[in-house]
Design a protein around this motif. Sequence first.
Motif, PDB file in Angstrom:
ATOM      1  N   GLU A 271      13.705  31.173  47.328  1.00  0.00           N
ATOM      2  CA  GLU A 271      14.521  30.544  46.468  1.00  0.00           C
ATOM      3  C   GLU A 271      15.279  31.634  45.807  1.00  0.00           C
ATOM      4  O   GLU A 271      16.687  31.658  45.535  1.00  0.00           O
ATOM      5  N   LEU A 272      14.671  32.748  45.175  1.00  0.00           N
ATOM      6  CA  LEU A 272      15.315  33.991  44.735  1.00  0.00           C
ATOM      7  C   LEU A 272      16.595  34.641  45.542  1.00  0.00           C
ATOM      8  O   LEU A 272      17.493  34.920  45.130  1.00  0.00           O
ATOM      9  N   THR A 273      15.966  34.666  46.678  1.00  0.00           N
ATOM     10  CA  THR A 273      16.836  35.446  47.903  1.00  0.00           C
ATOM     11  C   THR A 273      18.025  34.879  48.052  1.00  0.00           C
ATOM     12  O   THR A 273      19.262  35.187  48.045  1.00  0.00           O
ATOM     13  N   LYS A 274      17.915  33.237  47.995  1.00  0.00           N
ATOM     14  CA  LYS A 274      19.550  32.443  48.073  1.00  0.00           C
ATOM     15  C   LYS A 274      19.966  32.821  46.808  1.00  0.00           C
ATOM     16  O   LYS A 274      21.418  32.767  46.915  1.00  0.00           O
ATOM     17  N   ASN A 275      19.530  32.656  45.654  1.00  0.00           N
ATOM     18  CA  ASN A 275      20.021  32.981  44.441  1.00  0.00           C
ATOM     19  C   ASN A 275      21.017  34.533  44.386  1.00  0.00           C
ATOM     20  O   ASN A 275      21.963  34.529  44.072  1.00  0.00           O
ATOM     21  N   ILE A 276      20.234  35.375  44.989  1.00  0.00           N
ATOM     22  CA  ILE A 276      20.813  36.789  45.083  1.00  0.00           C
ATOM     23  C   ILE A 276      22.012  36.681  46.027  1.00  0.00           C
ATOM     24  O   ILE A 276      23.211  37.193  45.648  1.00  0.00           O
ATOM     25  N   LYS A 277      21.954  36.091  47.113  1.00  0.00           N
ATOM     26  CA  LYS A 277      22.941  35.751  48.025  1.00  0.00           C
ATOM     27  C   LYS A 277      24.213  35.280  47.325  1.00  0.00           C
ATOM     28  O   LYS A 277      25.432  35.554  47.333  1.00  0.00           O
ATOM     29  N   VAL A 278      24.012  34.356  46.455  1.00  0.00           N
ATOM     30  CA  VAL A 278      25.114  33.728  45.760  1.00  0.00           C
ATOM     31  C   VAL A 278      25.664  34.630  44.632  1.00  0.00           C
ATOM     32  O   VAL A 278      26.730  34.726  44.710  1.00  0.00           O
ATOM     33  N   SER A 279      24.962  35.427  44.086  1.00  0.00           N
ATOM     34  CA  SER A 279      25.321  36.515  43.068  1.00  0.00           C
ATOM     35  C   SER A 279      26.161  37.563  43.988  1.00  0.00           C
ATOM     36  O   SER A 279      27.209  37.961  43.490  1.00  0.00           O
ATOM     37  N   LEU A 280      26.029  37.922  45.110  1.00  0.00           N
ATOM     38  CA  LEU A 280      26.478  38.756  46.031  1.00  0.00           C
ATOM     39  C   LEU A 280      27.711  38.178  46.419  1.00  0.00           C
ATOM     40  O   LEU A 280      28.676  39.110  46.408  1.00  0.00           O
ATOM     41  N   THR A 281      27.788  36.959  46.637  1.00  0.00           N
ATOM     42  CA  THR A 281      29.123  36.423  46.999  1.00  0.00           C
ATOM     43  C   THR A 281      29.977  36.185  45.795  1.00  0.00           C
ATOM     44  O   THR A 281      31.142  36.543  46.145  1.00  0.00           O
ATOM     45  N   ASN A 282      29.499  35.989  44.855  1.00  0.00           N
ATOM     46  CA  ASN A 282      30.143  35.921  43.337  1.00  0.00           C
ATOM     47  C   ASN A 282      30.949  37.414  43.266  1.00  0.00           C
ATOM     48  O   ASN A 282      32.059  37.362  42.607  1.00  0.00           O
TER      49      ASN A 282
END
Length: 191
Positions: free
Chosen positions: A53-64
């Motif tokens: 779940e945290l990995t997915k959140n990090i991916k969102v931050s990197l896309t942002n």
Amino acid sequence: MIENGLTAIPELETPNYLLRGMSIDDAESMFVFMSDQQTMRYITPHPVQSVDELTKNIKVSLTNFQESKEIPWVIVDKISGDVIGMFRFHKFNFWHKKTEMGVVIREDYQKRGVMSEILEVILPYGFDILGLNRIVGDIFAENKGSEKLLQKFGFKKEGQLRQTDFDGTRYHDTVVFSLLKSEYEKSNSVV
């Protein structure tokens, strides 16, 4: 963050800490504090439940970051090399030249001056390098430590938003603080 010319998350350094770009590889070390109910009490009643779940959140931050909406850093203790927190500028708006701060510090590093040291480099970066006009810190009303920190750095209380967040048991008010570039420059011109 193409809009402001950033193609990589910059490293920022204080005497004791390094802010470096967040990466997928940080998920496991960040999970220690991002999943901890006590550490996250002023941020969310529902911390992440898994490294995935945290990995997915990090991916969102990197896309942002790629979309010029956020700059996500991890905070590294320079002596131990441990990831001890995360800091991000988020809700970027380059037209209005404003952003909000988001911070999580591992519990064993809280109340040790980490954020005082970080703000000493983050504020000049935001105002002088990124050309921001307004930096916001909004916090739960019960978060007296963060309130004291923001006031120490010249942030002004703008108001209290009533019952903005529900933790599953009760509602929490949010207090909005901001620092304007003119206030930052004035306080830094005093010798």
